[in-house]
Design a protein around this motif. Structure first.
Motif, short mmCIF file in Angstrom:
data_model
loop_
_atom_site.label_atom_id
_atom_site.label_comp_id
_atom_site.label_asym_id
_atom_site.label_seq_id
_atom_site.Cartn_x
_atom_site.Cartn_y
_atom_site.Cartn_z
N LYS B 70 -29.16 -35.13 -0.99
CA LYS B 70 -28.15 -34.05 -1.58
C LYS B 70 -28.64 -34.04 -3.10
CE LYS B 70 -24.05 -32.17 -0.32
NZ LYS B 70 -22.46 -32.50 -0.63
N GLU B 71 -28.59 -35.18 -3.87
CA GLU B 71 -29.05 -35.34 -5.15
C GLU B 71 -30.10 -34.38 -5.62
OE1 GLU B 71 -29.13 -39.37 -6.23
OE2 GLU B 71 -28.88 -38.72 -8.36
N ARG B 72 -31.02 -34.45 -4.63
CA ARG B 72 -32.40 -34.11 -5.23
C ARG B 72 -32.68 -32.58 -4.61
NH1 ARG B 72 -31.89 -39.10 -5.20
NH2 ARG B 72 -32.94 -40.21 -6.97
N SER B 73 -31.74 -32.03 -3.83
CA SER B 73 -31.80 -30.67 -3.09
C SER B 73 -32.86 -30.83 -2.03
CB SER B 73 -32.23 -29.65 -4.18
OG SER B 73 -32.22 -28.25 -3.83
N ILE B 74 -32.69 -31.76 -1.19
CA ILE B 74 -33.49 -31.91 -0.01
C ILE B 74 -32.66 -31.60 1.09
CG2 ILE B 74 -34.87 -33.47 1.62
CD1 ILE B 74 -35.64 -35.08 -0.88
N MET B 75 -32.91 -30.50 1.84
CA MET B 75 -32.10 -29.87 2.98
C MET B 75 -32.66 -30.66 4.26
SD MET B 75 -30.54 -27.83 1.08
CE MET B 75 -30.93 -27.21 -0.57
N GLU B 76 -31.64 -30.70 5.13
CA GLU B 76 -32.03 -31.48 6.48
C GLU B 76 -33.34 -30.77 7.04
OE1 GLU B 76 -28.85 -32.58 9.17
OE2 GLU B 76 -30.08 -34.00 9.84
N LYS B 77 -33.24 -29.44 7.06
CA LYS B 77 -34.41 -28.67 7.65
C LYS B 77 -35.40 -28.63 7.02
CE LYS B 77 -33.18 -24.40 5.00
NZ LYS B 77 -32.59 -23.44 4.83
N GLU B 78 -35.67 -29.19 5.96
CA GLU B 78 -37.07 -29.42 5.24
C GLU B 78 -37.40 -30.83 5.41
OE1 GLU B 78 -37.07 -28.30 0.92
OE2 GLU B 78 -35.19 -28.97 1.26
N LEU B 79 -36.85 -31.67 6.31
CA LEU B 79 -37.32 -33.08 6.51
C LEU B 79 -38.49 -32.89 7.52
CD1 LEU B 79 -34.05 -35.12 6.96
CD2 LEU B 79 -35.63 -34.93 5.07
#
Lengths: 137, 104, 126
Positions: B70-79
């Protein structure tokens, strides 16, 4: 081992300089909330974490007053975590490496923190269910 | 459990940690690689790290600290497929079970 | 005197400081009219992304009230006419080249770095 889960952590980083100290406190928060017994061996710069002379400041760049900035002070987190553990029938034993503290002039810590030596780390880890060393880089 | 806190694009030693995960797995150990702090950087589908991609192919269980993501703007759908967001509680679960755990 | 702040180590103590200390330092220096620019490389290139949302910390009765806002701090620097360069290859390797960013930044190829560095009298790689 004990009936109650006991975990030992070693931390080497001072506050405000890396992400490791924050993650370390997040881990302690989980363990303390579960009422685990927790041992901490603060080594090298880690002895700064419970230093009692940490002070808040306002922040001109942020445009915040002292109160608005509400600057994090890890010494307060140590206090809070000791209380959280207590409220959940657990305990935090925090040992600051005495020689590391002397070198750095860390002469005053929050209550509940004691001076110790590598022998304490060995004894605490030996009597624990597990340990985690968070080394510095 | 291996806790990977450093960005493999910055620190080549991180790839040695990935290799350790594979070798432990090959020795019959159940290995979880827990990504935290800048260690989450290779988790995006679009991030190009061959060694990390190899871990997924070899079936290493990989978890990503939801807070760091979250801190790094990584969304679950991007994993990348096969890896999931997880709570830091999983590290404490692992320690409490007596699982040998290394912070890297 | 022109100086270039080179920031490579992202997210280093940012939750406890409630900012990136080198971006903070750049703001402070800009406040005394310093002629200063920023080069983001390494994992600090992630700073340009929108929607960074560090959760607020809470330990017992202590609750964080001042959110770390690195993207906002960078936007404010750009608004103060501070040039913010970002190494393109570092964005690409981390899969960030097509992610929405704060805008106003200058992407630079690694092989263009010598020409950039030549423009500054002092180079501060933190």
């Amino acid at each position: 081992m004990n009936e109650k889960t006991t975990l030992t952590f070693a931390i080497m980083d001072p506050p405000f300089e890396s992400a490791r100290s924050t993650t370390f406190f997040r881990l302690l928060n989980v363990a303390a909330s579960r009422g685990y017994n927790i041992n901490v061996f603060a080594y090298e710069g880690g002895v700064h974490l419970p230093f009692n002379k940490q002070k808040r400041h306002a922040n001109g760049v942020h445009g915040t007053t002292l109160e608005e900035e509400n600057h994090p002070l890890p010494k307060e987190w140590v206090n809070e975590l000791i209380n959280i553990a207590k409220q959940n029938n657990g305990h935090i034993e925090w040992v600051n490496c005495g020689l590391c503290a002397d070198e750095r002039g860390i002469d005053e810590t929050v209550s509940g923190v004691r001076r110790g030596s590598p022998a304490d780390f060995w004894k605490l880890a030996s009597a624990s269910d597990n340990s985690l060393v968070i080394g510095t880089r | 459990m291996l806790i990977s806190s450093r960005d493999p694009f910055e620190c080549r030693e991180t790839e040695n940690l990935y290799r350790l995960a594979v070798n432990l797995n090959n020795n019959g150990h159940a290995v979880t690689l827990f990504l935290v702090q800048n260690g989450v950087m290779p988790a995006r589908k679009s991030a190009a790290n061959r060694k990390f991609a190899g871990l997924i192919r070899q079936g290493i269980h990989i978890e990503v600290d939801d807070f760091s993501a979250k801190e790094r703007s990584i969304m679950e759908k991007e994993l990348k497929k096969g890896i999931n967001l997880a709570s830091i509680e999983n590290i404490i679960n692992s320690l409490a079970k007596g699982t040998k755990t290394i912070w890297h | 005197m022109r100086a270039l702040q080179i920031i490579e180590a992202g997210y280093r103590g940012t939750l406890e400081e409630q900012d990136d200390t080198i971006i903070w330092l750049t703001h402070a220096m800009k406040g005394i009219d310093a002629d200063i620019s920023v080069l983001l490389c390494g994992n600090a290139v992630n700073y340009i992304l929108v929607d960074q949302a560090p959760p607020m910390l809470q330990f017992g009765n202590w609750v964080q009230t001042q959110a770390t806002d690195i993207e906002g701090d960078l936007v404010k620097l750009i608004d103060k006419d501070v040039e913010v360069y970002v190494v393109k290859e570092d964005l690409k390797s981390r899969g960030l080249i097509n992610r929405k960013n704060i805008g106003g930044i200058k992407l630079i190829d690694r092989n263009q770095l010598p020409s950039l560095l030549e423009k500054y009298e002092q180079l501060w790689h933190w």
